[in-house]
Write a protein that holds these residues in place. Structure first.
Motif: not given
Length: 235
Positions: A130-133, A140-145, A234-235
């Motif tokens: 859902a996050g990637i979509a 989405y990957l930017k949310g991890y940093v 939401s991120e």
């Protein structure tokens, strides 16, 4: 809790027949219960239709309270089916607990960590999808940093912790509840009439408490599911 799980080998792999059989029985129970409740839909609901509509409103309320308005329609049915199945799975072993040759044939599937962690994995994968979509793979990957790159290992550990706690929480509660029921039954028959009556009363009391715990765990699982998905979209 009546012995080891019944297993069989196929193509070199070991399958847990206890979980397979119990799961299929629960699928059938859920299907026929919901089919019976929705068979005669009326504009003025009564009886079983009232219960069904209350369940739908209840799970819809969980989704609405945790997720953005534009996303609620995508996950309302999923939350409803997940809640109903887990609720029946949690209560199943309180009624149907069948063993043969010291091997369990029927029990609560959620008393097995493999089953609950599978549900947990399904939820976590859905949340990531859902996050990637919603944000694209890069976004989405930017949310991890965020807010800075050093948060990457912390966020990865958090994802692993979410996966483990979501599955092990429900397993621990259901397994402990059914194990205690077995111990109470053993105590009840340990000294004849002297322990049968108090053991029977304690068994009834714990059965009722286990129904409550099973219901709460189904609610907690679905609530956390919507929380995890909501955070990703939401991120």
């Amino acid at each position: 809790m009546g012995g080891d799980a019944f297993t069989f080998k196929f193509l070199g792999l070991t399958f847990n027949a206890t979980n397979i059989i119990s799961g299929l029985v629960i699928y059938a129970i859920v299907f026929f219960v919901l089919f019976g409740m929705s068979r005669k839909i009326q504009m003025k609901p009564k009886g079983a239709q009232n219960v069904l509509e209350w369940l739908i409103d209840f799970t819809n309320g969980i989704v609405r309270s945790q997720m953005p308005n534009e996303e609620t329609g995508h996950y309302s049915f999923f939350a409803f089916v997940l809640f109903v199945f887990i609720f029946f799975a949690n209560q199943f072993g309180l009624i149907f607990n069948l063993s043969w040759n010291n091997q369990e044939i029927l029990r609560s599937p959620t008393a097995d960590p493999v089953v609950t962690l599978t549900f947990s994995l399904m939820v976590i994968v859905l949340a990531h999808f859902a996050g990637i979509a919603n944000h694209g793979l890069g976004g989405y990957l930017k949310g991890y940093v965020k807010p800075f790159a050093l948060m990457l290992p912390v966020n990865i550990i958090e994802e692993l912790a979410n996966f483990l706690t979501l599955g092990l929480r429900i397993f621990g509660n259901i397994f402990a509840g059914e194990l205690l029921l077995k111990l109470v039954a053993q105590v009840a028959f340990s000294h004849g009439a002297l322990t049968i009556i108090p053991g029977f009363l304690l068994e009834l009391l714990w059965q009722g408490f286990s129904v409550f715990i099973g219901s709460i765990q189904a609610y907690v699982f679905v609530t956390l599911t919507t929380v995890y998905i909501s955070r990703k979209v939401s991120e």
